[in-house]
Design an enzyme around this catalytic site. Structure first.
Site, PDB file in Angstrom:
ATOM      1  N   TYR A 141      13.270  -8.421   7.547  1.00 20.47           N
ATOM      2  CA  TYR A 141      13.478  -7.091   8.113  1.00 20.47           C
ATOM      3  C   TYR A 141      12.696  -6.992   9.417  1.00 20.47           C
ATOM      4  CZ  TYR A 141      13.761  -2.304   9.276  1.00 20.47           C
ATOM      5  OH  TYR A 141      14.014  -1.158   9.995  1.00 20.47           O
ATOM      6  N   ARG A 154      20.085  -5.926   0.258  1.00 18.38           N
ATOM      7  CA  ARG A 154      20.566  -4.604  -0.096  1.00 18.38           C
ATOM      8  C   ARG A 154      21.397  -4.072   1.055  1.00 18.38           C
ATOM      9  NH1 ARG A 154      16.978  -0.487  -0.468  1.00 18.38           N
ATOM     10  NH2 ARG A 154      15.252  -1.662   0.401  1.00 18.38           N
ATOM     11  N   ARG A 207      -2.382  10.350   3.650  1.00 15.54           N
ATOM     12  CA  ARG A 207      -3.212  10.856   4.757  1.00 15.54           C
ATOM     13  C   ARG A 207      -3.932  12.110   4.293  1.00 15.54           C
ATOM     14  NH1 ARG A 207       1.420  10.878   9.403  1.00 15.54           N
ATOM     15  NH2 ARG A 207       1.890   8.647   9.343  1.00 15.54           N
ATOM     16  N   ARG A 213      19.236   9.736   1.042  1.00 13.89           N
ATOM     17  CA  ARG A 213      18.829  10.543   2.200  1.00 13.89           C
ATOM     18  C   ARG A 213      20.053  11.223   2.790  1.00 13.89           C
ATOM     19  NH1 ARG A 213      15.754   6.969   6.656  1.00 13.89           N
ATOM     20  NH2 ARG A 213      17.810   6.042   6.959  1.00 13.89           N
ATOM     21  N   ARG A 259       0.852  -1.184   0.000  1.00 12.78           N
ATOM     22  CA  ARG A 259       0.000   0.000   0.000  1.00 12.78           C
ATOM     23  C   ARG A 259       0.886   1.231   0.000  1.00 12.78           C
ATOM     24  NH1 ARG A 259      -2.124   1.296   5.172  1.00 12.78           N
ATOM     25  NH2 ARG A 259      -0.143   1.195   6.231  1.00 12.78           N
ATOM     26  N   GLU A 268      23.418   8.819   2.546  1.00 12.39           N
ATOM     27  CA  GLU A 268      23.167   7.379   2.372  1.00 12.39           C
ATOM     28  C   GLU A 268      23.026   7.028   0.894  1.00 12.39           C
ATOM     29  OE1 GLU A 268      20.819   6.432   6.551  1.00 12.39           O
ATOM     30  OE2 GLU A 268      19.848   5.949   4.648  1.00 12.39           O
ATOM     31  N   ASP A 326      12.030  -4.398  12.751  1.00 12.96           N
ATOM     32  CA  ASP A 326      12.306  -3.203  13.528  1.00 12.96           C
ATOM     33  C   ASP A 326      12.794  -3.658  14.902  1.00 12.96           C
ATOM     34  OD1 ASP A 326      11.913  -0.872  12.024  1.00 12.96           O
ATOM     35  OD2 ASP A 326       9.739  -1.047  12.165  1.00 12.96           O
TER      36      ASP A 326
HETATM   37  P1  FDA Z   1      21.690  -7.360  14.620  1.00 11.45           P
HETATM   38  O1  FDA Z   1      22.154  -7.355  13.214  1.00 11.45           O
HETATM   39  O2  FDA Z   1      21.529  -6.056  15.286  1.00 11.45           O
HETATM   40  O3  FDA Z   1      22.686  -8.239  15.498  1.00 11.45           O
HETATM   41  C1  FDA Z   1      23.257  -9.437  15.019  1.00 11.45           C
HETATM   42  C2  FDA Z   1      24.669  -9.533  15.570  1.00 11.45           C
HETATM   43  O4  FDA Z   1      25.184 -10.847  15.293  1.00 11.45           O
HETATM   44  C3  FDA Z   1      25.636  -8.554  14.924  1.00 11.45           C
HETATM   45  O5  FDA Z   1      26.215  -7.738  15.924  1.00 11.45           O
HETATM   46  C4  FDA Z   1      26.675  -9.462  14.240  1.00 11.45           C
HETATM   47  O6  FDA Z   1      27.999  -8.938  14.327  1.00 11.45           O
HETATM   48  C5  FDA Z   1      26.552 -10.732  15.052  1.00 11.45           C
HETATM   49  N1  FDA Z   1      27.011 -11.927  14.311  1.00 11.45           N
HETATM   50  C6  FDA Z   1      26.589 -12.371  13.113  1.00 11.45           C
HETATM   51  N2  FDA Z   1      27.217 -13.493  12.776  1.00 11.45           N
HETATM   52  C7  FDA Z   1      28.086 -13.802  13.770  1.00 11.45           C
HETATM   53  C8  FDA Z   1      29.021 -14.843  14.000  1.00 11.45           C
HETATM   54  N3  FDA Z   1      29.218 -15.829  13.118  1.00 11.45           N
HETATM   55  N4  FDA Z   1      29.741 -14.826  15.148  1.00 11.45           N
HETATM   56  C9  FDA Z   1      29.562 -13.819  16.051  1.00 11.45           C
HETATM   57  N5  FDA Z   1      28.681 -12.811  15.882  1.00 11.45           N
HETATM   58  C10 FDA Z   1      27.953 -12.799  14.763  1.00 11.45           C
HETATM   59  N6  FDA Z   1      14.664  -0.496  13.617  1.00 11.45           N
HETATM   60  C11 FDA Z   1      13.807   0.372  14.217  1.00 11.45           C
HETATM   61  O7  FDA Z   1      13.027  -0.052  15.066  1.00 11.45           O
HETATM   62  N7  FDA Z   1      13.855   1.710  13.911  1.00 11.45           N
HETATM   63  C12 FDA Z   1      14.719   2.214  12.998  1.00 11.45           C
HETATM   64  O8  FDA Z   1      14.718   3.424  12.736  1.00 11.45           O
HETATM   65  C13 FDA Z   1      15.613   1.309  12.341  1.00 11.45           C
HETATM   66  N8  FDA Z   1      16.496   1.772  11.427  1.00 11.45           N
HETATM   67  C14 FDA Z   1      17.272   0.886  10.725  1.00 11.45           C
HETATM   68  C15 FDA Z   1      18.115   1.361   9.726  1.00 11.45           C
HETATM   69  C16 FDA Z   1      18.887   0.472   8.989  1.00 11.45           C
HETATM   70  C17 FDA Z   1      19.799   0.987   7.899  1.00 11.45           C
HETATM   71  C18 FDA Z   1      18.796  -0.918   9.266  1.00 11.45           C
HETATM   72  C19 FDA Z   1      19.578  -1.904   8.444  1.00 11.45           C
HETATM   73  C20 FDA Z   1      17.992  -1.379  10.275  1.00 11.45           C
HETATM   74  C21 FDA Z   1      17.220  -0.479  11.017  1.00 11.45           C
HETATM   75  N9  FDA Z   1      16.393  -0.932  12.060  1.00 11.45           N
HETATM   76  C22 FDA Z   1      15.560  -0.042  12.683  1.00 11.45           C
HETATM   77  C23 FDA Z   1      16.343  -2.368  12.430  1.00 11.45           C
HETATM   78  C24 FDA Z   1      17.294  -2.759  13.559  1.00 11.45           C
HETATM   79  O9  FDA Z   1      18.623  -2.520  13.161  1.00 11.45           O
HETATM   80  C25 FDA Z   1      17.061  -4.264  13.875  1.00 11.45           C
HETATM   81  O10 FDA Z   1      15.768  -4.415  14.400  1.00 11.45           O
HETATM   82  C26 FDA Z   1      18.012  -4.857  14.865  1.00 11.45           C
HETATM   83  O11 FDA Z   1      19.319  -4.658  14.443  1.00 11.45           O
HETATM   84  C27 FDA Z   1      17.745  -6.346  14.972  1.00 11.45           C
HETATM   85  O12 FDA Z   1      18.563  -6.916  15.949  1.00 11.45           O
HETATM   86  P2  FDA Z   1      19.200  -8.366  15.770  1.00 11.45           P
HETATM   87  O13 FDA Z   1      19.772  -8.703  17.068  1.00 11.45           O
HETATM   88  O14 FDA Z   1      18.212  -9.265  15.146  1.00 11.45           O
HETATM   89  O15 FDA Z   1      20.317  -8.172  14.635  1.00 11.45           O
END
Ligand code: FDA
Length: 387
Positions: free
Chosen positions: A358, A254, A180, A285, A176, A310, A360
């Site tokens: 993805y 991406r 607004r 951005r 969608r 970005e 949040d």
């Molecule tokens: P996350 O990626 O944070 O943590 C995973 C960890 O595992 C990493 O630190 C990595 O190094 C580690 N790892 C991976 N493989 C490994 C291995 N083999 N050995 C050891 N360590 C390892 N959300 C929101 O609510 N508001 C927002 O404004 C945004 N904005 C945003 C911008 C951008 C550009 C992105 C990409 C994402 C957001 N997010 C967001 C989402 C937010 O980043 C996301 O919800 C969290 O990072 C998720 O947390 P996780 O623990 O799942 O992953």
């Protein structure tokens, strides 16, 4: 050294929520490993030394949730400011307030329409194509908001995000495009919103601050696997395809290149986020971090500001995976990885990388709380199988 009760791979929000719950509620000894040099995963931030401005190292992170359980949980570790996120967009030399609302429509068309008149206008313009007949992203968007708004606010931005012309993109990418018919311009519409008062890293550090939790940084699970797999329960939040050595192929993502600079002005753009909708402008951005914390004005060096341009592109093997692309091929691979994951002894896969989704922040925390309730607590408290 005695073995931990639980190994958590990844010190992001998912991994730290699991670790905190297990240490606090079940009294477990939890070892958390992360291959980066800091905790927090992608939510990590640090204060820029020169300017005193908190910089989100992996892109702007704004916290918002309508999940009461998550809101209550996160408030145990940090307070939140009353920051309300707003986004502006630049197109052909003018700045518009996003998301698409009555203000944007009236500014764009040079009108003073009432909500009903604006609705009528957009209904007329979007009648060009029926949504169910849309064969690509462009047609879908035109069917939802009409061609003029699509060309100004969706076309160039989407083409830059995907490095692909929208006529070549799947219509499924958008479900969608909300318009607004009021002047309301808050970006999120959740019950709770704000930024952590002392920053993300203070919040994440507090989650890990428990005698039952040991965090080992710069430690890759691939080097520990032999020591722990099959003998210690593992919660794995790294990339699921990497866990299985990409046996079913790489899942596509991406990434975003973040170009950070310090500018010699007190205020660069007057707000936190400005989207660049013109296709000719290479960045998508510009983020100006000081606007996320107006209450910290006294700790910010006057006359300077930190900004980030970005740029979006497809991720190569060595890039940070940010947004799952989720093609039909990716979904087929993911199904095969899920089957393998289910057969893996004593390993649960979670978080955005472990599930190729993805999420949040509030969703990552919420799904970790559910995994704790449904899988982890029953195992440690009642002897149910771990995975
Ligand atoms: P996350 O990626 O944070 O943590 C995973 C960890 O595992 C990493 O630190 C990595 O190094 C580690 N790892 C991976 N493989 C490994 C291995 N083999 N050995 C050891 N360590 C390892 N959300 C929101 O609510 N508001 C927002 O404004 C945004 N904005 C945003 C911008 C951008 C550009 C992105 C990409 C994402 C957001 N997010 C967001 C989402 C937010 O980043 C996301 O919800 C969290 O990072 C998720 O947390 P996780 O623990 O799942 O992953």
């Amino acid at each position: 050294v005695s073995a931990p009760d639980l190994l958590v791979v990844g010190a992001g929000f998912f991994g730290l929520t699991i670790a905190e719950r297990c240490a606090t509620e079940l009294g477990l000894q939890v070892l958390v490993v992360d291959r980066r040099s800091h905790i927090g995963g992608n939510a990590y931030s640090e204060v820029d030394e020169q300017t005193g401005v908190e910089v989100h190292k992996y892109g702007a992170h704004l916290f918002h949730t309508s999940n009461e359980r998550v809101w209550e949980y996160v408030n145990r570790f940090t307070g939140f400011t009353d920051y309300r996120h707003r986004v502006f967009g630049k197109y052909q030399g003018q700045i518009y307030s996003l998301p698409m609302n009555l203000g944007l429509i009236n500014q764009f068309f040079g009108k003073a329409h009432t909500p009903a008149q604006a609705r009528e206008l957009i209904a007329e313009q979007s009648a060009e194509i029926a949504t169910e007949d849309a064969a690509n992203l462009e047609e879908k968007a035109v069917s939802l908001i009409g061609r003029p708004l699509y060309e100004a606010f969706i076309k160039g931005y989407t083409a830059k995000q995907w490095q692909t012309d929208p006529t070549e993109l799947s219509p499924d990418i958008i479900t969608r495009l909300p318009v607004r018919y009021t002047y309301e311009n808050g970006w999120f519409s959740d019950t709770h919103e704000g930024l952590p008062v002392d920053g993300y890293t203070a919040w994440l550090t507090k989650m890990a601050d428990h005698p039952g939790i040991e965090v080992r940084l710069e430690t890759d699970f691939r080097d520990l696997r032999e020591d722990y797999l099959g003998s210690v329960p593992i919660v794995y939040t790294g990339p699921v395809d990497e866990y299985f050595d990409h046996s079913e192929g790489r899942l596509s993502w991406r990434t975003v290149d973040l170009e950070q600079s310090v500018e010699d002005v007190d205020d660069f753009q007057g707000t936190g986020v400005v989207n660049y909708n013109d296709q000719e402008v290479p960045w998508t951005r510009i983020i100006e971090f000081k606007h996320f914390h107006p209450e910290r004005v006294r700790t910010h060096l006057p006359g300077k500001t930190v900004i980030v341009h970005e740029y979006s592109r497809f991720a190569e093997a060595d890039d940070e995976p940010y947004y799952p692309i989720n093609t039909a091929e990716d979904r087929a691979k993911l199904l095969r990885y899920r089957e393998k994951a289910q057969a893996e002894p004593m390993v649960l896969f979670g978080g955005r990388l472990g599930t190729y989704q993805y999420l949040d922040m509030h969703m990552a925390i919420g799904s970790a709380l559910s995994m704790f309730d449904n899988r982890i607590r029953p195992h440690f408290a009642e002897g149910a199988p771990f995975a």
